[in-house]
Design a protein around this motif. Structure first.
Motif, PDB file in Angstrom:
ATOM      1  N   THR A 434      75.766 -58.439  33.339  1.00  0.00           N
ATOM      2  CA  THR A 434      75.696 -56.975  33.334  1.00  0.00           C
ATOM      3  C   THR A 434      75.293 -56.509  31.937  1.00  0.00           C
ATOM      4  O   THR A 434      75.219 -57.301  30.997  1.00  0.00           O
ATOM      5  CB  THR A 434      77.056 -56.349  33.702  1.00  0.00           C
ATOM      6  OG1 THR A 434      77.973 -56.507  32.600  1.00  0.00           O
ATOM      7  CG2 THR A 434      77.645 -57.011  34.947  1.00  0.00           C
ATOM      8  N   ASP A 435      75.061 -55.221  31.811  1.00  0.00           N
ATOM      9  CA  ASP A 435      74.749 -54.670  30.491  1.00  0.00           C
ATOM     10  C   ASP A 435      76.002 -54.116  29.818  1.00  0.00           C
ATOM     11  O   ASP A 435      75.929 -53.374  28.848  1.00  0.00           O
ATOM     12  CB  ASP A 435      73.675 -53.578  30.608  1.00  0.00           C
ATOM     13  CG  ASP A 435      74.103 -52.447  31.545  1.00  0.00           C
ATOM     14  OD1 ASP A 435      75.215 -52.523  32.120  1.00  0.00           O
ATOM     15  OD2 ASP A 435      73.316 -51.494  31.708  1.00  0.00           O
ATOM     16  N   ARG A 436      77.154 -54.475  30.363  1.00  0.00           N
ATOM     17  CA  ARG A 436      78.433 -54.029  29.801  1.00  0.00           C
ATOM     18  C   ARG A 436      79.109 -55.173  29.060  1.00  0.00           C
ATOM     19  O   ARG A 436      78.957 -56.332  29.418  1.00  0.00           O
ATOM     20  CB  ARG A 436      79.361 -53.536  30.912  1.00  0.00           C
ATOM     21  CG  ARG A 436      78.789 -52.365  31.718  1.00  0.00           C
ATOM     22  CD  ARG A 436      79.684 -52.020  32.913  1.00  0.00           C
ATOM     23  NE  ARG A 436      79.827 -53.154  33.816  1.00  0.00           N
ATOM     24  CZ  ARG A 436      80.979 -53.710  34.139  1.00  0.00           C
ATOM     25  NH1 ARG A 436      82.113 -53.246  33.599  1.00  0.00           N
ATOM     26  NH2 ARG A 436      81.035 -54.728  34.968  1.00  0.00           N
ATOM     27  N   SER A 437      79.869 -54.846  28.028  1.00  0.00           N
ATOM     28  CA  SER A 437      80.633 -55.823  27.266  1.00  0.00           C
ATOM     29  C   SER A 437      82.071 -55.353  27.161  1.00  0.00           C
ATOM     30  O   SER A 437      82.333 -54.148  27.076  1.00  0.00           O
ATOM     31  CB  SER A 437      80.060 -56.005  25.858  1.00  0.00           C
ATOM     32  OG  SER A 437      78.739 -56.515  25.916  1.00  0.00           O
TER      33      SER A 437
END
Length: 487
Positions: A434-437
């Motif tokens: 995903t583009d989340r951390s």
């Protein structure tokens, strides 16, 4: 046990079984050792180098402390195990078969010794020493049409005896529940990694559990003495042991402990017994080479000398479990579950993109391959494969804080860093792909129990859980670093 008996078929079955377990062990090392104990692992390899001298825990990685060396050693072990299982040296001429066999098994032993001695906490299980001890004796069995030295099978029976009898002694001396026959009321639910049958075994009647426990004592404290009896008594004892270990294998996930014990139990048979049980016949054998007979006698003398400390420990009221008394793990003491936990605790690790890490933030759960994090998930069958991280998290959850398991903070740090090697140990990282951390990670502590049959019918869940505390409060990467989770 050995008068007038032949062991060619026994050797073939034993070697194939041991080679298969070596293959599994090296695959585990190939996939797990580097993220656990490699250069940047949870217990970095440099800590091993700093903590011990080479003579205390000899390992090839003391001489070549790199992830590259770890990978080469692991995959070399996989390849050699496959050769021992499928090809070499069984088709070679007799003049070459035994020397090649000795070199092959010695190399497997040396490579695996390197992993065990450098792996420390993540390799601190009794079945590691037992695989090494068994693998060392396998060096002296020979190959081809030559007859194996009978004394080596006596030594293998001695390993099996210490494994079983040691386990029996530590139980009968340990937890009261082994003496009042109630330990199995708890064991299936609280064991490190339950499997699909564990739920059903747990819900058997108390009378069934009492009978099981009594049978456990008979099989571990009385039957092992028959390993050294004449045939067919020795084979009957071996068969009883194989049946017992088979039951443990289908009701729990204990890595290759049960499978290795089954392989060792093959040593209690003879060719004559196997020929009555299996549609095979042993070929004519040639005399054991003098050098192999001499080596086997020397090994027997060495084992006898090194057995003093393990036997003294086994007979001591302060008996220690799963202890190696020499750096090469040649003769060890064994035993498991001297005490049985009554309640099951689990660590649930969650991450959030919320910078504050508030209680009401959206927390996403990291899922493991063996741990029962999701109450709806059916317990998996893992054994004889070994999930080392999942096992150590079971131990870590016994305490309410990470004070006794500081490596957990390093694990949290690796997750916050989104380290790919660490992610490979998980079944699912909710932030991967995903583009989340994760901005913060927390570790919660829960009490788990198996659902009752009525609860499972109603909800479809295998587990019921309740939160009992916070193991690691919500922390950012910088905060974890300040807590001392250095690489």
């Amino acid at each position: 046990m050995f008068h007038g008996e032949e062991f060619w078929l026994v050797r073939v079955l034993f070697q194939r079984g041991l080679a298969l377990l070596y293959l599994l062990a090296f695959l585990v090392a190939a996939f797990q050792f580097r993220p656990l104990a490699g250069e940047t692992g949870l217990l970095p390899l440099e800590r091993y180098l700093e903590a011990v001298e080479f003579r205390e825990r000899p390992s090839l990685f003391y001489l070549a402390p790199s992830d590259r060396a770890i990978g080469i050693a692991a995959w070399t072990g996989v390849a050699l195990s496959a050769l021992a299982l499928f090809a070499v040296p069984y088709g070679l001429p007799d003049g070459y078969a035994t020397p090649v066999s000795m070199v092959l098994w010695a190399t497997l032993w040396l490579l695996y010794l390197s992993f065990v001695n450098a792996g420390r906490l993540f390799y601190g299980y009794g079945w590691e020493s037992m695989l090494l001890e068994t693998g060392f004796l396998a060096i002296f069995l020979g190959a081809g049409s030559t007859a194996p030295p009978a004394v080596v099978f006596l030594l293998l029976a001695w390993v099996l005896f210490r494994n079983m009898f040691g386990a029996g002694l530590i139980k009968i001396r340990g937890d009261d529940c082994w003496r009042d026959l109630s330990c199995l009321d708890y064991h299936y639910e609280t064991q490190p990694i339950p499997n699909p049958v564990s739920w059903f075994a747990h819900h058997r009647s108390k009378g069934f559990h009492r009978l099981e426990t009594l049978g456990n004592h008979v099989l571990e404290l009385a039957v092992p003495f028959l390993y050294f009896a004449p045939q067919p008594a020795a084979a009957l004892a071996g068969a009883a042991t194989i049946g017992f270990q088979g039951w443990l294998l289908v009701t729990g996930n204990f890595a290759w402990l049960n499978a290795l014990t089954i392989v060792l139990a093959i040593a209690t048979f003879s060719d004559g017994i196997l020929e009555t049980l299996l549609p095979v016949a042993a070929p004519a054998t040639t005399a054991t080479p003098i050098y192999l007979e001499a080596a086997a006698v020397l090994v027997a003398a060495l084992v006898l000398a090194l057995s003093v400390s393990p036997v003294r420990n086994m007979l001591s009221e302060r008996q220690a479990m799963n202890t190696a008394f020499d750096p090469l793990h040649l003769v060890n003491t064994y035993g498991a579950f001297g005490s049985v936990t009554r309640e099951r605790y689990e660590l649930v690790i969650q991450g959030t993109t919320d910078e504050r890490g508030a209680e009401d933030a959206e927390w996403e759960t990291y899922r493991f391959k063996g741990k029962p994090t999701d109450p709806r998930r059916r317990p998996p069958q893992i054994a004889p494969y070994h999930l080392r991280l999942d096992w150590q998290l079971w131990f870590a959850a016994m305490s309410p804080t990470p004070r006794r398991s500081p490596w957990v903070l390093r694990f949290v740090r690796r997750l916050l860093e989104e380290d790919e090697a660490t992610r490979s140990l998980l079944a699912e990282d909710p932030f991967a792909g995903t583009d989340r951390s994760p901005e913060r990670i927390r570790v919660l502590r829960y009490r788990y129990r198996f659902t009752t049959p009525e609860e499972r019918t109603e909800t479809g869940t295998w587990w019921h859980r309740e939160r009992v505390g916070t193991y690691v409060s919500p922390a950012s990467l910088e905060e974890v670093r300040r807590r001392g989770a250095r690489p």
